[in-house]
Design a protein around this motif. Structure first.
Motif, short mmCIF file in Angstrom:
data_model
loop_
_atom_site.label_atom_id
_atom_site.label_comp_id
_atom_site.label_asym_id
_atom_site.label_seq_id
_atom_site.Cartn_x
_atom_site.Cartn_y
_atom_site.Cartn_z
N GLY A 35 0.80 -1.21 0.00
CA GLY A 35 0.00 0.00 0.00
C GLY A 35 0.83 1.26 0.00
N TRP A 36 0.16 2.35 -0.27
CA TRP A 36 0.76 3.67 -0.23
C TRP A 36 0.12 4.48 0.87
CZ3 TRP A 36 5.01 5.05 -2.87
CH2 TRP A 36 5.39 4.26 -3.97
N TYR A 37 0.95 5.14 1.63
CA TYR A 37 0.52 6.04 2.68
C TYR A 37 1.13 7.41 2.41
CZ TYR A 37 -1.19 2.13 5.49
OH TYR A 37 -1.90 1.05 5.93
N ARG A 38 0.53 8.41 2.99
CA ARG A 38 1.13 9.74 2.89
C ARG A 38 1.10 10.41 4.26
NH1 ARG A 38 -3.23 12.61 -1.20
NH2 ARG A 38 -5.02 12.72 0.22
N GLN A 39 2.03 11.31 4.40
CA GLN A 39 2.16 11.98 5.69
C GLN A 39 2.35 13.47 5.47
OE1 GLN A 39 5.44 10.56 8.12
NE2 GLN A 39 4.37 11.13 9.99
N TYR A 40 1.49 14.25 6.13
CA TYR A 40 1.61 15.70 6.13
C TYR A 40 2.47 16.09 7.32
CZ TYR A 40 -2.44 15.37 3.01
OH TYR A 40 -3.30 15.06 1.99
N PRO A 41 3.14 17.23 7.25
CA PRO A 41 3.98 17.67 8.38
C PRO A 41 3.19 17.71 9.68
CG PRO A 41 4.40 19.02 6.46
CD PRO A 41 3.22 18.15 6.11
N GLY A 42 3.73 17.06 10.68
CA GLY A 42 3.09 17.07 12.00
C GLY A 42 1.89 16.15 12.12
N LYS A 43 1.61 15.38 11.10
CA LYS A 43 0.45 14.48 11.12
C LYS A 43 0.90 13.03 11.04
CE LYS A 43 -2.62 17.85 10.82
NZ LYS A 43 -3.62 18.13 11.90
N GLN A 44 -0.01 12.13 11.38
CA GLN A 44 0.29 10.71 11.22
C GLN A 44 0.11 10.28 9.77
OE1 GLN A 44 -2.21 8.60 14.04
NE2 GLN A 44 -0.57 8.62 15.57
N ARG A 45 0.75 9.20 9.44
CA ARG A 45 0.58 8.67 8.10
C ARG A 45 -0.85 8.19 7.90
NH1 ARG A 45 6.12 5.01 7.84
NH2 ARG A 45 7.55 6.78 8.09
N GLU A 46 -1.36 8.41 6.69
CA GLU A 46 -2.71 7.97 6.37
C GLU A 46 -2.69 7.11 5.12
OE1 GLU A 46 -4.65 11.81 5.91
OE2 GLU A 46 -4.46 11.66 3.73
N LEU A 47 -3.57 6.15 5.08
CA LEU A 47 -3.64 5.25 3.94
C LEU A 47 -4.16 6.00 2.72
CD1 LEU A 47 -3.54 2.35 2.74
CD2 LEU A 47 -5.94 2.14 3.42
N LEU A 104 -4.06 -7.72 4.28
CA LEU A 104 -4.64 -6.38 4.33
C LEU A 104 -4.81 -5.89 5.75
CD1 LEU A 104 -5.64 -4.16 2.48
CD2 LEU A 104 -7.92 -5.18 2.60
N ALA A 105 -5.15 -6.79 6.65
CA ALA A 105 -5.38 -6.38 8.04
C ALA A 105 -4.12 -5.84 8.70
CB ALA A 105 -5.91 -7.57 8.84
N LEU A 106 -2.98 -6.27 8.20
CA LEU A 106 -1.71 -5.84 8.78
C LEU A 106 -1.09 -4.66 8.03
CD1 LEU A 106 -0.06 -9.29 9.57
CD2 LEU A 106 -1.15 -7.72 11.17
N LEU A 107 -1.72 -4.25 6.94
CA LEU A 107 -1.16 -3.14 6.16
C LEU A 107 -1.07 -1.90 7.02
CD1 LEU A 107 -0.17 -2.74 3.26
CD2 LEU A 107 -2.43 -1.77 2.73
N GLY A 108 0.08 -1.28 7.02
CA GLY A 108 0.31 -0.11 7.84
C GLY A 108 0.81 -0.43 9.22
#
Length: 123
Positions: A35-47, A104-108
């Motif tokens: 999967g791909w996640y993204r992270q904004y400054p100061g935020k947690q990674r999101e799927l 999938l359940a373990l993704l992230g």
């Protein structure tokens, strides 16, 4: 152990497209889900998007914010997952990470992360 190497980030104008790639090596049998996640400054990674290999077809999931604009796919022969990003918006600007997990359940939740690739969308 699984090693993930991302590529393809960069600077693009709003409305443009980018394709991210993530190549897995090592114990690739642990990469049934990627999967791909993204992270904004100061935020947690999101799927952003995930894909699970299936017998007949792969299963994909997307964040609501990218549905219809982003497409995740994988090439099992190359142990690579892709994220095609179209109609990019300034709010897509973030650091994008690749993740691999056994399912999938373990993704992230797995510890298998790439180094991240920056995507910047200018308005």
């Amino acid at each position: 152990q699984v090693q993930l190497v991302e590529s393809g980030g960069g600077l693009v104008q709003a409305g443009g497209s980018l394709t991210l790639s993530c190549e897995a090596s090592g114990s690739v049998f642990s990469t049934n889900a990627m999967g791909w996640y993204r992270q904004y400054p100061g935020k947690q990674r999101e799927l952003v998007a995930g894909i699970v290999a299936g017998i007949v077809r792969d299963t994909t999931i997307y964040a609501d914010s990218v549905k219809g604009r982003f497409t995740i796919s994988r090439d099992n022969a190359k142990n690579t997952v892709y994220l095609q990003m179209n109609s990019l918006k300034p709010e897509d600007t973030a650091l994008y990470y690749c993740n691999a997990a056994a399912n999938l359940a373990l993704l992230g939740l797995s510890g298998y992360w790439g180094q991240g690739t920056q995507v910047t969308v200018s308005s």
